[in-house]
Design an enzyme around this catalytic site. Structure first.
Site, mmCIF file in Angstrom:
data_model
loop_
_atom_site.group_PDB
_atom_site.id
_atom_site.type_symbol
_atom_site.label_atom_id
_atom_site.label_comp_id
_atom_site.label_asym_id
_atom_site.label_seq_id
_atom_site.Cartn_x
_atom_site.Cartn_y
_atom_site.Cartn_z
ATOM 1 N N GLY A 32 122.962 -18.977 6.037
ATOM 2 C CA GLY A 32 123.357 -17.641 5.604
ATOM 3 C C GLY A 32 124.601 -17.656 4.729
ATOM 4 O O GLY A 32 125.533 -18.437 4.959
ATOM 5 N N GLY A 33 124.600 -16.822 3.699
ATOM 6 C CA GLY A 33 125.783 -16.662 2.865
ATOM 7 C C GLY A 33 125.993 -17.714 1.795
ATOM 8 O O GLY A 33 127.092 -17.823 1.246
ATOM 9 N N GLY A 35 124.000 -17.976 -1.019
ATOM 10 C CA GLY A 35 123.498 -17.536 -2.323
ATOM 11 C C GLY A 35 122.002 -17.652 -2.492
ATOM 12 O O GLY A 35 121.506 -17.807 -3.625
ATOM 13 N N ASP A 60 113.929 -11.685 4.873
ATOM 14 C CA ASP A 60 115.187 -11.646 5.631
ATOM 15 C C ASP A 60 115.375 -10.224 6.164
ATOM 16 O O ASP A 60 115.351 -9.268 5.392
ATOM 17 C CB ASP A 60 116.354 -12.029 4.716
ATOM 18 C CG ASP A 60 117.667 -12.169 5.467
ATOM 19 O OD1 ASP A 60 117.763 -11.685 6.607
ATOM 20 O OD2 ASP A 60 118.597 -12.766 4.902
ATOM 21 N N GLU A 246 130.153 -27.515 1.451
ATOM 22 C CA GLU A 246 130.955 -27.558 2.668
ATOM 23 C C GLU A 246 130.157 -28.264 3.747
ATOM 24 O O GLU A 246 128.924 -28.290 3.706
ATOM 25 C CB GLU A 246 131.335 -26.144 3.125
ATOM 26 C CG GLU A 246 132.250 -25.418 2.163
ATOM 27 C CD GLU A 246 132.628 -24.012 2.635
ATOM 28 O OE1 GLU A 246 132.219 -23.640 3.760
ATOM 29 O OE2 GLU A 246 133.311 -23.309 1.885
#
Length: 363
Positions: A32-33, A35, A60, A246
């Site tokens: 999630g988050g 893009g 979603d 990340e």
């Protein structure tokens, strides 16, 4: 790196998807988050240049396609403003389940309606994902009846996406549960319906509630199994993994790629979003910073130092991604922008970076 090796590395672009005319289904997923919706929209815009009719579907529960295109979409396909061949629809599993129940209840008596609702409630509480599976089956039945050249699925976060791949197993569990109920309590349920004033089965062909539910689940299983076979055909279906540089996102992408492989789903594209200066590496920036920091104000120096630290971290995880997938996957680095990518104009502009990426040098 030799010229031969450079030629062997897949191009850092999603042009391979746009150019593969046999593709019918493209899934875009990840944590999630990261893009996913922006990537789905941009890819669909590029596909609309090469296909006659393109559909983007959000599976979603927290729909974002309306926000991305700055246009309200719903359950039925709607044309995107500014296009004559790009459509969007946002589905809601809860609404679909209500629709399925209403359709079944419409052919049953009052007592059987109550039993059907009880059976459906028992299924959804005891078999996680059955509501999504039945909703997805209805979606695929609807989409297959349309004349879209290709469908792009903007999927839910990874956990929901992996559950989508397990729909065939979920349907077998649901059918098994209904069969058990029918074997154990079928006669009693019919007797109860008669005692309460209804006929012993008031479906369109005199079926009991368990028979009606069994028929619906069998139909759903057949659709899902047929769709699952298509999904395992790399000439028809592919999955685009989206992440950011990340640790948690790269780790989840690795898990997703492995799970897709277990289910026989093709995945050979990874989009890494929010990359600081994808055309430069941290060493270049560090050299520039060392030469300039003496003339910087304290505030500018702190900002640049933090930016450089972030760039070093990103480069580490991007390097890991190339180590994992660089020989076989198209890895696309999407730059971090100083503005939101919303609206058709900005999405169209940003979509070009998916097929005409920054020229990168990878060691």
């Amino acid at each position: 790196m030799s010229a031969f090796e450079e030629e062997d590395i897949p191009e850092p672009s999603l042009a391979n998807i746009v150019d593969q005319e046999s593709l019918k289904w493209v899934f875009v997923g990840g944590k999630g988050g990261v893009g996913k919706t922006t990537t789905s929209c941009c890819l669909s815009i590029q596909l609309a240049k090469a296909r006659n009719k393109v559909l983007v579907v959000s599976t979603d529960p927290a729909h974002n396609l309306s926000d991305a295109f700055c246009q309200k979409f719903g359950r039925d396909p709607m044309l995107v403003n500014g296009f004559d061949n790009l459509y969007v629809m946002e589905i809601d599993a809860n609404q679909d389940m209500e629709k399925i129940q209403d359709e079944m209840a419409a052919t049953a008596g009052d007592e059987d309606q109550s039993m059907l609702q009880s059976l459906m409630g028992d299924l959804t509480s005891s078999i996680p994902g059955i509501d999504e599976a039945m909703s997805f089956s209805e979606l695929m039945k609807q989409v297959q009846s349309m004349d879209y050249d290709i469908v792009v699925f903007d999927t839910a976060p990874t956990g929901h996406t992996l559950r989508l791949l397990s729909f065939p197993t979920i349907m077998e569990k649901a059918l098994g549960k209904i069969m058990d109920l029918k074997d154990k309590f079928g006669g009693m349920l019919n007797s109860m319906s008669g005692l309460m004033g209804g006929a012993a089965g008031t479906g369109p062909n005199g079926e009991s509630p368990t028979d009606m539910m069994l028929g619906k689940l069998t139909e759903t299983r057949e659709i899902i199994n047929k769709v699952n076979t298509m999904f395992q055909d790399p000439t028809v279906t592919t999955f685009v993994c989206v992440c950011i540089p990340e640790f948690l996102s790269i780790f989840e992408t690795e898990r997703l790629v492995q799970e897709l492989g277990k289910f026989g789903i093709d995945s050979h594209n990874v989009v890494i979003n929010q990359v600081l200066f994808p055309e430069k590496d941290a060493d270049e920036l560090a050299e520039w910073y060392e030469g300039e920091k003496g003339s910087m104000s304290k505030e500018c120096g702190e900002i640049c130092a933090k930016m450089l630290a972030r760039k070093k971290m990103q480069d580490k995880y991007i390097g890991q991604c190339f180590d994992l997938y660089g020989d076989d996957f198209h890895i696309i680095l999407q730059p971090l922008l100083d503005h939101e990518v919303r609206g058709v104009e900005k999405l169209t502009e940003f979509s070009e970076t998916l097929v005409n990426p920054v020229d990168l040098e990878v060691d």
